[in-house]
Design a protein around this motif. Structure first.
Motif, PDB file in Angstrom:
ATOM      1  N   LEU A   1     -44.581  24.920  15.305  1.00 64.78           N
ATOM      2  CA  LEU A   1     -45.846  25.557  14.935  1.00 64.78           C
ATOM      3  C   LEU A   1     -46.527  26.154  16.164  1.00 64.78           C
ATOM      4  O   LEU A   1     -47.126  27.239  16.100  1.00 64.78           O
ATOM      5  CB  LEU A   1     -46.757  24.522  14.262  1.00 64.78           C
ATOM      6  CG  LEU A   1     -48.031  25.071  13.621  1.00 64.78           C
ATOM      7  CD1 LEU A   1     -47.679  25.965  12.448  1.00 64.78           C
ATOM      8  CD2 LEU A   1     -48.925  23.928  13.157  1.00 64.78           C
ATOM      9  N   ASP A   2     -46.423  25.442  17.295  1.00 64.76           N
ATOM     10  CA  ASP A   2     -47.019  25.945  18.525  1.00 64.76           C
ATOM     11  C   ASP A   2     -46.389  27.272  18.954  1.00 64.76           C
ATOM     12  O   ASP A   2     -47.047  28.150  19.508  1.00 64.76           O
ATOM     13  CB  ASP A   2     -46.872  24.883  19.616  1.00 64.76           C
ATOM     14  CG  ASP A   2     -47.671  25.250  20.865  1.00 64.76           C
ATOM     15  OD1 ASP A   2     -47.418  24.621  21.907  1.00 64.76           O
ATOM     16  OD2 ASP A   2     -48.544  26.126  20.782  1.00 64.76           O
ATOM     17  N   GLU A   3     -45.101  27.408  18.646  1.00 66.64           N
ATOM     18  CA  GLU A   3     -44.381  28.614  19.039  1.00 66.64           C
ATOM     19  C   GLU A   3     -44.596  29.770  18.072  1.00 66.64           C
ATOM     20  O   GLU A   3     -44.598  30.934  18.460  1.00 66.64           O
ATOM     21  CB  GLU A   3     -42.883  28.298  19.164  1.00 66.64           C
ATOM     22  CG  GLU A   3     -42.033  29.469  19.627  1.00 66.64           C
ATOM     23  CD  GLU A   3     -40.579  29.067  19.762  1.00 66.64           C
ATOM     24  OE1 GLU A   3     -40.289  27.860  19.622  1.00 66.64           O
ATOM     25  OE2 GLU A   3     -39.736  29.947  19.984  1.00 66.64           O
ATOM     26  N   HIS A   4     -44.807  29.483  16.790  1.00 66.39           N
ATOM     27  CA  HIS A   4     -44.821  30.532  15.781  1.00 66.39           C
ATOM     28  C   HIS A   4     -46.202  30.808  15.199  1.00 66.39           C
ATOM     29  O   HIS A   4     -46.348  31.740  14.406  1.00 66.39           O
ATOM     30  CB  HIS A   4     -43.877  30.161  14.616  1.00 66.39           C
ATOM     31  CG  HIS A   4     -42.439  30.171  14.992  1.00 66.39           C
ATOM     32  ND1 HIS A   4     -41.816  29.079  15.599  1.00 66.39           N
ATOM     33  CD2 HIS A   4     -41.473  31.115  14.872  1.00 66.39           C
ATOM     34  CE1 HIS A   4     -40.549  29.344  15.803  1.00 66.39           C
ATOM     35  NE2 HIS A   4     -40.308  30.589  15.377  1.00 66.39           N
TER      36      HIS A   4
ATOM     37  N   LYS B   1     -41.477  37.286  13.101  1.00 66.05           N
ATOM     38  CA  LYS B   1     -41.217  36.035  12.389  1.00 66.05           C
ATOM     39  C   LYS B   1     -42.239  34.958  12.749  1.00 66.05           C
ATOM     40  O   LYS B   1     -41.939  33.766  12.738  1.00 66.05           O
ATOM     41  CB  LYS B   1     -39.813  35.516  12.680  1.00 66.05           C
ATOM     42  CG  LYS B   1     -38.725  36.453  12.197  1.00 66.05           C
ATOM     43  CD  LYS B   1     -37.329  35.847  12.438  1.00 66.05           C
ATOM     44  CE  LYS B   1     -36.236  36.787  11.941  1.00 66.05           C
ATOM     45  NZ  LYS B   1     -34.888  36.240  12.139  1.00 66.05           N
ATOM     46  N   LYS B   2     -43.419  35.392  13.065  1.00 65.90           N
ATOM     47  CA  LYS B   2     -44.489  34.432  13.343  1.00 65.90           C
ATOM     48  C   LYS B   2     -45.402  34.304  12.126  1.00 65.90           C
ATOM     49  O   LYS B   2     -45.457  35.200  11.271  1.00 65.90           O
ATOM     50  CB  LYS B   2     -45.309  34.873  14.563  1.00 65.90           C
ATOM     51  CG  LYS B   2     -44.553  34.798  15.887  1.00 65.90           C
ATOM     52  CD  LYS B   2     -45.443  35.152  17.038  1.00 65.90           C
ATOM     53  CE  LYS B   2     -44.720  35.040  18.361  1.00 65.90           C
ATOM     54  NZ  LYS B   2     -44.414  33.638  18.685  1.00 65.90           N
ATOM     55  N   ILE B   3     -46.095  33.189  12.088  1.00 64.10           N
ATOM     56  CA  ILE B   3     -47.045  32.919  11.022  1.00 64.10           C
ATOM     57  C   ILE B   3     -48.423  33.304  11.533  1.00 64.10           C
ATOM     58  O   ILE B   3     -48.916  32.733  12.523  1.00 64.10           O
ATOM     59  CB  ILE B   3     -47.033  31.440  10.595  1.00 64.10           C
ATOM     60  CG1 ILE B   3     -45.621  31.018  10.189  1.00 64.10           C
ATOM     61  CG2 ILE B   3     -48.013  31.213   9.468  1.00 64.10           C
ATOM     62  CD1 ILE B   3     -45.073  31.799   9.004  1.00 64.10           C
ATOM     63  N   VAL B   4     -49.019  34.317  10.878  1.00 57.74           N
ATOM     64  CA  VAL B   4     -50.342  34.773  11.276  1.00 57.74           C
ATOM     65  C   VAL B   4     -51.376  34.144  10.355  1.00 57.74           C
ATOM     66  O   VAL B   4     -51.288  34.303   9.125  1.00 57.74           O
ATOM     67  CB  VAL B   4     -50.436  36.313  11.215  1.00 57.74           C
ATOM     68  CG1 VAL B   4     -51.821  36.769  11.661  1.00 57.74           C
ATOM     69  CG2 VAL B   4     -49.365  36.938  12.098  1.00 57.74           C
TER      70      VAL B   4
ATOM     71  N   ASP C   1     -52.878  32.873   5.162  1.00 57.88           N
ATOM     72  CA  ASP C   1     -51.736  33.030   6.045  1.00 57.88           C
ATOM     73  C   ASP C   1     -50.910  34.246   5.651  1.00 57.88           C
ATOM     74  O   ASP C   1     -50.933  34.694   4.510  1.00 57.88           O
ATOM     75  CB  ASP C   1     -50.860  31.777   6.004  1.00 57.88           C
ATOM     76  CG  ASP C   1     -50.268  31.564   4.632  1.00 57.88           C
ATOM     77  OD1 ASP C   1     -49.035  31.490   4.512  1.00 57.88           O
ATOM     78  OD2 ASP C   1     -51.067  31.462   3.657  1.00 57.88           O
ATOM     79  N   SER C   2     -50.196  34.774   6.620  1.00 61.20           N
ATOM     80  CA  SER C   2     -49.311  35.908   6.398  1.00 61.20           C
ATOM     81  C   SER C   2     -48.159  35.810   7.381  1.00 61.20           C
ATOM     82  O   SER C   2     -48.335  35.295   8.499  1.00 61.20           O
ATOM     83  CB  SER C   2     -50.069  37.235   6.577  1.00 61.20           C
ATOM     84  OG  SER C   2     -49.184  38.328   6.421  1.00 61.20           O
ATOM     85  N   LYS C   3     -47.000  36.301   6.991  1.00 57.54           N
ATOM     86  CA  LYS C   3     -45.822  36.219   7.858  1.00 57.54           C
ATOM     87  C   LYS C   3     -45.506  37.596   8.427  1.00 57.54           C
ATOM     88  O   LYS C   3     -45.361  38.568   7.685  1.00 57.54           O
ATOM     89  CB  LYS C   3     -44.618  35.681   7.081  1.00 57.54           C
ATOM     90  CG  LYS C   3     -43.419  35.418   7.944  1.00 57.54           C
ATOM     91  CD  LYS C   3     -42.322  34.724   7.167  1.00 57.54           C
ATOM     92  CE  LYS C   3     -41.140  34.391   8.070  1.00 57.54           C
ATOM     93  NZ  LYS C   3     -40.062  33.711   7.329  1.00 57.54           N
ATOM     94  N   ASP C   4     -45.435  37.642   9.729  1.00 55.24           N
ATOM     95  CA  ASP C   4     -45.068  38.882  10.411  1.00 55.24           C
ATOM     96  C   ASP C   4     -43.541  38.971  10.433  1.00 55.24           C
ATOM     97  O   ASP C   4     -42.879  38.189  11.121  1.00 55.24           O
ATOM     98  CB  ASP C   4     -45.621  38.873  11.831  1.00 55.24           C
ATOM     99  CG  ASP C   4     -45.440  40.221  12.520  1.00 55.24           C
ATOM    100  OD1 ASP C   4     -44.667  41.037  12.013  1.00 55.24           O
ATOM    101  OD2 ASP C   4     -46.094  40.429  13.558  1.00 55.24           O
ATOM    102  N   ARG C   5     -43.005  39.870   9.632  1.00 53.05           N
ATOM    103  CA  ARG C   5     -41.555  39.948   9.507  1.00 53.05           C
ATOM    104  C   ARG C   5     -40.884  40.356  10.800  1.00 53.05           C
ATOM    105  O   ARG C   5     -39.734  39.993  11.074  1.00 53.05           O
ATOM    106  CB  ARG C   5     -41.200  40.919   8.396  1.00 53.05           C
ATOM    107  CG  ARG C   5     -41.688  40.479   7.027  1.00 53.05           C
ATOM    108  CD  ARG C   5     -41.234  41.436   5.947  1.00 53.05           C
ATOM    109  NE  ARG C   5     -41.703  40.976   4.637  1.00 53.05           N
ATOM    110  CZ  ARG C   5     -41.454  41.654   3.495  1.00 53.05           C
ATOM    111  NH1 ARG C   5     -40.784  42.791   3.526  1.00 53.05           N
ATOM    112  NH2 ARG C   5     -41.903  41.150   2.352  1.00 53.05           N
TER     113      ARG C   5
END
Length: 1744
Positions: free
Chosen positions: A1309-1312, A1350-1353, A1343-1347
């Motif tokens: 989670l810290d990374e993404h 691949k991070k969780i925004v 929340d949203s996923k940056d394709r």
């Protein structure tokens, strides 16, 4: 003397006028508290107030209990009475008690006395004596308020002084009733037990002058009691009863009997048992723990196999009580009522008290003894007891027995002094004695103080006299009942029926006044019983067989003597049922045993009948072996007895004087029924008496010679009737000759000569065919050659030829006569007088000389006459061949066969053998017999048929019929059956002898022939194939027929083949009853479609039938079942879903779906059933619509929200197809579209089942569109939030990591995770497939996923909602997140670290571990980047790494130092105190000993194994709970409930402590949930290897380690130190209210254990006391130095904390946050007491 003189002078000096006076002061509060300590009984306040009402001549008392609503539990939205009553009882607390009465208003003297303690009511007729009763109101009330008439008085406290304030009611208003208003001191006082207070009120109404009591709970009238009494009947003291008491102080001058009834009307809530937290916890513990406890194991070992039966009985009782409680719970406000009937006898008492005695009593009671008083007793006769509680009605009608359990004296009576006391009377009656002087608490009678005990003893004796009077009155009533019964039956004498009619009443009265030991004082019962019997010692009325009589006229017998029915005796039933009362009568000489003189008098007074005479002789016979009666006594009784025995043909009977009897009949020589001499007792009287007894009476057996002499003389003197004259009656002569012949060999020769020569030879005593002849003129029956000889006739075979020869009867005829008679010509034919008999006899005599051809000619020539006619008209007829005739035989004659005419009754001897040689038949063959039976049936001759059949059966073996082949006659109909009447016959192959086969229509052989089936060739059962065919072709037409048929088929299950089972299982043979057009009809179903179990659930849907335990096994074999399985239930709802729903209702339909969904491996639904379920509208769903006022308000709208507000909805159920239903897997989306969606029932099992049928989830059909606003310029809040999320994720995932059920960890989670702060977020949700407008709502986080990356925004707004953040983040962390996961993460995000620690999170350890892992990961990442990048880039990365490394937290040192948690991410900020300073560096040093106390507590915490952080967490939690510390939280705690639960848990822990040698098994106390105490567990307490040393010098048990040498020497050397340690522990135990038996001292110098808790027994190591604190005791002798006092304080505080630590182990076994919480709670709870003790100084008792 000098000393005495000095003291006297000092005393006189003290009384001098110049000495200053000082008044004695009283601490009013302490005085009242000590008075109330004596008033510790239940309902003391109500008792005193009701008694005050009775003293004021009130008729009605109204009691109102006003309650306060719960602050934590809201009032239910349901408005029905049951729900509101449950809520009130379970959650309300007592606010106020108001007691009012309509009695006389207070006078000024009453108001004055109310304000003075110990100034009792001077009225000697009133009960109050000590003047402290009113002050019982201070037990629960702090400031009572009293109103009476127009005045009012309020009580209030000023310090320890009680003052009053008076006011007046307006004169314009009506005067008020007397009213006491008591506000409860404690606002948490629960509502008292309703049944208990109702029982008390019912008992209170018994003797007081009140007529009505009403009890209200708020606005509910819980109980209404009314008492009505019939006018009393004044009666005088019965004659013979002494009305004066033993001491002469009192005399009964009159008695009033009155009948009273009490009517009760109540609501059903009094019978409701409210569930308690302990019960719920206990039941949960029991269900969760399948392993039996030691206690249950020992119980089973002790009770053996009976334990299961007892458990089953208890379980059945519990289930019955649960069913009753469920019924009551549904109608708590319903009305029930009952009535009881009582009898009260009130005696007016005149007292005679000497002045000295009166003076002493007045000094003790503050009032003079009354000159007149009353004593009453309450009883209930048998009829009244039976009538009581018979007129009950209502759901809780059976609770009437509990309500009036103390009113009806069915188990024991009590002493009432206005109200019932704890003292029993020893009798089954209540005694009201208002003038009895009780003890101060009015729970018992004072039998100790001088004068008072004598007065009370006299009052009790008066009660005993009244009981005797009441007993006499009840016996008089029984006597009147007997008289009425006799008059109604028009009888002049008492019968057994009259006695039986009152027997139950007499037994009831006898038991009622049978004294047993009274409790608690046995003297009370002794005084009452002694007076009861001493009031009249000559006699007492008692029920006898002749009615109610004085006891001196009644006798006691061990068994009734029926021949003395005129002597009154105690009935056997009364002796058996009231044996204790009869024993007391006997012991006191009031009744006596029956004497011989009584028996003689009874015999002389009347004549006995046959039965009584036999009973009298039997009784005498029974007395012989015992030796109780001498021979002279027996003869005396026999001489007194006269009997009148019945005789046939005589109405008057025969008088028998036993004094004249000399002989008896033995029965073996002379048969009964023949005339006997008058001095011989008849055989019907003597036959039941043994010969030995008859001879003991002086009687001898009647001999033949004496008897025959009497007969001859009586015949000649005509003293007997002609039928009994031996010379005239042929029949009587034959009887006498038979008796003589039978006994002839046993008669002596001299007697024989006398009989022949003197009595019989010269008299006509031989019956012949020519009349009575002398013996010499008679011939033997064998002489048959001529017809005109006097042949002996009429004698049976028992008359022997030898005997007749002895008498002179002739055997031969002279030869000359024979030749003359045979050869003489016949007068009619002119030939010789010759017949067939003569011919046969002649031929037999010359048989050997007959030629062979003549024998053949005899066979073929018809020379044999056939028998014609019957009876005396039997004669010779036509002549037949010998082969055509049968032997003359009565059996053959009855069958109508042609018989040879033979004059004699039977053909035998040589003639028979000769005729058989010629061809004479002996018996018919089997075919001929069957033909005879068939012919008899054809002419409807049942006698002929039965004769032939009987002959066939009886002669079967003798005639050799068993050799005939049975199968040859199996088809010939000749047998009778049960279903056919004669003359219809059946063949052996067409009937059977098993009666149960009749159920299938088979003919059953007549029952009379069942014992001969082997002879008749009949089988037991028909062939099984035929039975099956008949059952299918002719199924049962009623339930009775079905039971019969199926029961029979059950008995033949072993013969039924599998093919037959298949055929029968699919045949319509099971009748099902139904009603059509109000007519009962039947239809038939197959067994495989039949169910045999309980039809309650599916009876209206499926076909259920129960044909009993004998028939059901047959149907079960054919395929029937007890209950339907999953497939059948599924088919049922597919075929008729609406009918099933209407029958079961929604809730039970849901349970049905749960059953169908429970598919195990063996009950999976097949594809066809699943297809039908998918296509049919059979699935239950609901549509939930919000109420009108909530339609405009969204669940997610901003604004204040009332957590107690319940959302009103309308839920509509319907049956739908799977495609029309959704599964609500998201509450948020459901709240958006709930008025459009048919939702599956929210049950995991049902939802899984619906999913398998294709029901979609709600989230799968909801399409969401997110619109994010502009990104804010400052993202500092986002960075902080991201750091918080990552940090708290480590805490959140710590527990999940153990199970491995996580998708990503905190490092991922810290990374993404990217957190972006925006100005707004709008979420639009659409429901796919539904024509409905989209739902739009503002969000604070999404929340949203940056394709690409691949991070969780995570987009958030200012002040985001942690719940929305948790909803977004938890989906990334867990594979299948639930709602509670979201709430858990929300709580972790919103709580500070201290609160998380208090809730059990090991914050420090988790964060350190994760931080260390992060450091390693970061180092590894940087190393890889360093290898791949260029040197310049590597240099920049190295500098950044160095910078980042400085920012990482340092690893904490192992020794005590600064707490590193303050520098961790997410640690306490400036608003949180520094933990290290809080513990090790207090901001302000406490003065004096408290500073040392504080240091001691801090150091001891470390030694006992609790971390500083745990103590700090617990302390912070407690402080936060008191002061309302703010901060994010997932829920609001309940401080009141938590405090209450903590207090209760601490008390339970103290009570759970026990002695180490206690035989009881330690059970951990039940604990109530405390939110702050939740935490994890760690290690267990180590066990100790100790041995006990018993020493009388020590109060506490002393143990010593087995490793210590010479333990006794060690104890002797350290005895003073152990004493000091013991005093410290005992003093601390007093602070905790802890039993000293639970404390133990041990010595172990090897281990590091300070103390331990072994199953509730607390052990403390003397080694630590010896090393740390003993010196502080030895230094202080007398006054202590300042430093010694500090050390003493250290000692007490040290062991105070140790004791708290071990007590906490009674609640939590392991060291954990929960254990630390409770240890701290103990310390905080009792710290004030310890401080008070230390402030006042350590007592001397604590020093050695």
């Amino acid at each position: 003397m000098a000393n005495r003189t000095d003291l006297s002078r000092l005393r006189e000096q003290a009384f001098g006028q110049n000495v200053a006076e000082e008044a004695v002061t009283v601490n009013t509060r302490a005085l009242i508290d000590k008075v109330l300590a004596r008033y510790s009984g239940e309902w003391t306040t109500l008792r005193e107030l009701i008694q005050n009402a009775a003293d004021a001549n009130a008729k009605k008392v109204v009691i109102r209990m006003e309650t306060s609503p719960s602050k934590t539990v809201p009032v239910p939205k349901e408005s029905d009475a049951s729900t509101l009553l449950k809520h009130t009882i379970l959650h309300h607390t007592m606010h106020r008690l108001v007691v009012s009465n309509d009695g006389e208003v207070f006078r000024s003297s009453d108001w004055d006395r109310l304000k003075r303690i110990a100034e009792g009511n001077p009225d000697e007729t009133k009960i109050g004596a000590f003047g402290v009763g009113f002050y019982s109101v201070f037990a629960d009330c702090e400031e009572p308020f009293v109103v009476s008439g127009r005045q009012a008085l309020a009580f209030l406290w000023k310090g320890n002084s009680l003052v009053t304030r008076a006011t007046h009611h307006s004169s314009n208003d009506a005067p008020l009733d007397t009213c006491f208003m008591l506000d409860y001191r404690s606002k948490s006082t629960p509502i008292p037990n309703i049944m208990s207070i109702c029982q008390f009120l019912a008992t209170s109404l018994t003797f007081v002058g009140l007529e009505s009591i009403d009890l209200y709970l708020d606005d509910w009238r819980v109980l209404e009691l009314t008492k009505t009494s019939a006018p009393g009947v004044n009666t005088q003291v019965p004659p013979g009863i002494n009305p004066k008491t033993q001491g002469g102080l009192m005399k009964v001058v009159g008695v009033i009997h009155e009948r009273t009834q009490i009517n009760a009307r109540w609501i059903n809530v009094i019978g409701w048992t409210a569930p308690t937290t302990t019960e719920i916890t206990s039941s949960q513990d029991d269900s969760d723990n399948p392993v039996p406890s030691l206690r249950s194991l020992f119980s089973r070992i002790k009770n053996g196999t009976s334990g299961s039966n007892a458990a089953a009985s208890r379980r059945a009782a519990r289930e019955a009580e649960q069913r009753q409680q469920a019924l009551i719970s549904e109608n708590l406000g319903g009305i029930s009522q009952a009535t009881i009937f009582l009898r009260i006898s009130t005696a007016n008492i005149q007292t005679y008290v000497a002045p000295k005695f009166a003076q002493e009593l007045e000094r003790a009671t503050k009032k003079p003894p009354p000159k007149h008083t009353r004593v009453a007793i309450l009883t209930s006769s048998h009829d009244e007891t039976t009538a009581s509680l018979s007129t009950i009605s209502g759901v809780t009608a059976e609770k009437a027995a509990d309500l009036f359990s103390s009113v009806l004296p069915t188990k024991h009576g009590r002493i009432f002094i206005g109200f019932p006391t704890a003292q029993t009377t020893g009798l089954l009656c209540h005694i009201s004695a208002p003038s009895v002087i009780p003890t101060v608490e009015r729970e018992s009678i004072d039998l100790n103080a001088n004068y008072v005990k004598e007065w009370n003893a006299e009052m009790l004796r008066v009660a005993g006299i009244i009981c005797r009077i009441a007993y006499s009155g009840e016996m008089e009533e029984l006597k009147n009942k007997i008289s009425v019964s006799m008059k109604r039956a028009d009888r002049t004498a008492v019968s057994a029926a009259d006695i039986d009619a009152v027997m139950t009443g007499a037994v009831h009265v006898s038991k009622q006044y049978t004294a047993v030991e009274s409790t608690p004082s046995t003297l009370v019962g002794q005084h009452i019983e002694q007076a009861f019997w001493a009031s009249c010692t000559s006699s007492i009325s008692v029920l006898s067989t002749k009615g109610v009589l004085p006891s001196n006229k009644v006798r006691v017998v061990s068994e009734p003597l029926s021949f003395l029915e005129n002597i009154p005796v105690i009935p056997e039933a009364l002796s058996a049922s009231a044996q204790d009362f009869i024993a007391k009568l006997f012991d006191r000489g009031l009744v006596t045993d029956m004497s011989i003189q009584d028996i003689r008098t009874g015999l002389e007074s009347r004549s006995l009948d046959d039965t009584q005479l036999v009973e009298f002789l039997k009784w005498l016979s029974a007395q012989l072996p015992t030796g109780q009666l001498s021979q002279a006594t027996i003869q005396d009784l026999l001489s007194a007895a006269v009997a009148t025995i019945s005789e046939e043909g005589s109405a008057e009977g025969k008088v028998l004087v036993l004094a004249q009897i000399k002989n008896f009949l033995g029965g073996s020589k002379i048969p009964p029924g023949l005339p006997i001499p008058p001095e011989t007792i008849p055989f019907k009287i003597s036959k039941s008496i043994s010969r030995q007894s008859l001879e003991a009476f002086g009687w001898k057996e009647l001999q033949i010679l004496s008897w025959l002499t009497y007969l001859v003389q009586a015949a000649e003197n005509s003293n007997l009737s002609p039928d009994y004259r031996i010379t005239e009656s042929r029949e009587f002569a034959a009887q006498v000759l038979h008796v003589l012949s039978k006994s002839w060999e046993g008669i002596s020769q001299s007697s024989k000569s006398t009989i022949v020569d003197e009595l019989l030879s010269t008299r006509t005593i031989i019956p012949t065919k020519l009349g009575m002849r002398k013996p010499a003129d008679s011939y033997f029956p064998s002489v048959k050659l001529f017809d005109d000889l006097p042949i002996v006739t009429g004698l049976d075979k028992g008359v022997k030829d030898k005997f007749l020869s002895a008498l002179g009867v002739r055997k031969t005829v002279e030869m000359s006569v024979v030749f003359e008679r045979l050869m003489a010509p016949s007068p009619a034919s002119g030939g010789s007088k010759w017949n067939f008999t003569d011919l046969v006899q002649y031929l037999v005599s010359v048989r050997d000389d007959i030629p062979k051809q003549d024998i053949e000619r005899l066979k073929s020539t018809p020379i044999c006459p056939v028998e014609e006619g019957s009876g005396p008209n039997r004669k010779a007829g036509r002549l037949y061949k010998i082969t055509q005739l049968y032997e003359p035989n009565e059996l053959l004659r009855d069958m109508g066969l042609p018989l040879l005419h033979w004059p004699q009754a039977r053909l035998s001897g040589a003639e028979s053998r000769f005729l058989r040689i010629l061809g004479l038949r002996r018996y018919p063959e089997v075919p001929q017999l069957i033909q005879i039976m068939q012919q008899a049936a054809s002419r409807n001759d049942s006698d002929g048929y039965r004769t032939a059949l009987k002959y066939f059966i009886e002669q079967h073996r003798e005639n050799g019929y068993e050799k005939f082949a049975v199968q040859n006659m199996s088809n010939e109909p000749f047998l009778l059956t049960e279903d056919k009447a004669f003359p219809n016959l059946s063949a052996p192959s067409a009937c059977y002898w098993n009666r149960k086969a009749d159920a299938l229509g088979y003919s059953i052989l007549s029952e009379s022939l069942h014992s001969h089936v082997n002879k008749l060739g009949v089988t037991f059962d028909p062939p099984i194939q035929g039975c099956v065919t008949r059952l299918i072709n002719n199924p049962p037409r009623s339930r009775h027929e079905a039971v019969t048929m199926f029961s029979y088929m059950t008995s033949r299950l072993a013969e039924i083949s599998p093919q037959m089972i298949t055929t029968l299982g699919n045949a319509n043979i099971v009748p099902i009853e139904f009603t059509r057009n109000e007519k009962r009809q039947f239809r038939y179903i197959r067994p495989v479609m039949t169910f045999l179990g309980d039809p309650e659930t599916y009876g209206n849907i499926l076909d259920f039938a129960n044909f009993g335990t004998e028939a059901n096994p047959f149907l079960l074999t054919l395929g029937s079942k007890n209950q339907p399985d999953h497939v059948e239930l599924a088919s049922m709802i597919v075929q008729n879903p609406l009918q099933v729903l209407n029958t079961l209702g929604e809730m039970r339909y849901i349970e049905l779906l749960r059953k169908i969904s429970q598919n195990d491996g063996q009950n999976k639904l097949d594809k066809s059933t699943l297809s039908n379920l998918k296509a049919s509208p059979c699935l239950l769903a609901y549509l939930e619509r919000p109420s009108d006022e909530l339609k405009s308000k969204s669940l997610l709208d901003d604004g204040p929200f009332d957590e107690y507000e319940e959302e009103a909805t309308v839920r509509e159920f319907a049956l739908k197809r799977p495609s029309e239903i959704v599964i609500a897997n998201s509450i948020r989306e459901l709240m958006m579209f709930r008025d459009l969606l048919w939702v599956a029932p929210q049950d995991d099992l049902i939802e899984k089942f619906y999913l398998s049928l294709g029901v979609p989830t709600l989230t799968s059909i909801v399409e969401a569109e997110t619109r994010v606003g502009s990104v804010l310029r400052s993202q500092e809040d986002g960075a902080k939030l991201r750091k918080l999320i990552v940090e708290r994720t480590r805490l959140f995932l710590h527990e999940y990591a153990r199970s491995g059920d996580i998708r990503a960890d905190a490092s991922w989670l810290d990374e993404h995770l990217v957190v972006t702060v925006v100005d707004s977020i709008l979420l639009t949700s659409r429901l796919r497939g539904y024509a409905v407008a989209p739902h739009r709502e503002k969000r604070t986080a999404i929340d949203s996923k940056d394709r690409a990356s691949k991070k969780i925004v995570l987009y958030v707004t200012k002040n985001p909602d942690y719940y929305e953040i948790s909803s977004a983040v938890v989906k990334c962390l867990l594979p299948r997140p639930k709602q509670h996961d979201v709430l858990a993460l929300e709580m972790v995000l919103g709580s500070d670290l201290r609160k998380l620690k208090a809730k059990g999170y090991n914050v420090d350890r988790i964060l350190r571990q994760k931080e260390y892992a992060s450091r390693l990961a970061e180092s590894e990442r940087l190393r890889q980047v360093e290898e791949q990048k260029q040197q310049a880039i590597d240099q920049r990365e190295a500098e950044r790494k160095k910078t980042d490394t400085k920012q990482l937290p340092q690893t904490p040192p192992s020794d005590r130092g600064e707490d590193p948690s303050t520098k961790m991410p997410g640690a306490f900020g400036n608003d949180s105190p520094d933990q290290s300073q809080a513990l090790t560096q207090p901001n302000k040093k406490l003065p004096g000993f408290l500073s040392g106390f504080q240091d001691t507590m801090q150091s001891l915490v470390e030694k006992l194994g609790s971390s500083e952080q745990q103590i700090s967490n617990a302390e912070s939690s407690r402080k936060g709970r008191r002061t309302g510390t703010s901060g994010p939280s997932s829920h609001d705690a309940n401080p009141v409930e938590s405090e209450h639960n903590i207090t209760q848990n601490l008390a339970n822990a103290i009570k759970a402590s026990r002695s180490a040698t206690s035989p009881n098994i330690f059970s951990k106390p039940q604990t109530r949930t405390v939110e702050e105490a939740q935490g994890s567990y760690c290690d267990n307490t180590p066990a100790q290897d100790l041995s006990i040393i018993k020493d009388p010098r020590l109060e506490l048990a002393f143990f010593i380690a087995n490793s210590v040498p010479n333990p006794n020497d060690f104890l002797n050397a350290q005895i003073h130190g152990v004493h000091a340690f013991q005093s410290v522990l005992l003093r601390l135990a007093g602070i905790y209210n802890l039993s000293k038996q639970s404390l133990h001292i041990f010595y172990d110098n090897k281990g590091a254990t300070i103390a331990f808790n072994q199953g509730g027994a607390l052990f403390f190591n003397y080694h630590y006391f010896l090393s740390l604190h003993l010196n502080s005791f030895h230094r202080g002798q007398g006054a202590m130095a300042a430093d010694t006092l500090d050390k003493m304080t250290d000692c007490y505080s040290y062991w105070f904390i140790t004791l708290a630590h071990e007590l906490a182990h009674n609640l939590v076994e392991q060291h954990s946050a929960r254990h630390s919480f409770y240890a701290e709670s103990f310390s905080q709870q009792y710290l004030g007491t310890l401080m008070k003790m230390v402030y006042q100084g350590v007592p001397a008792s604590s020093q050695p």
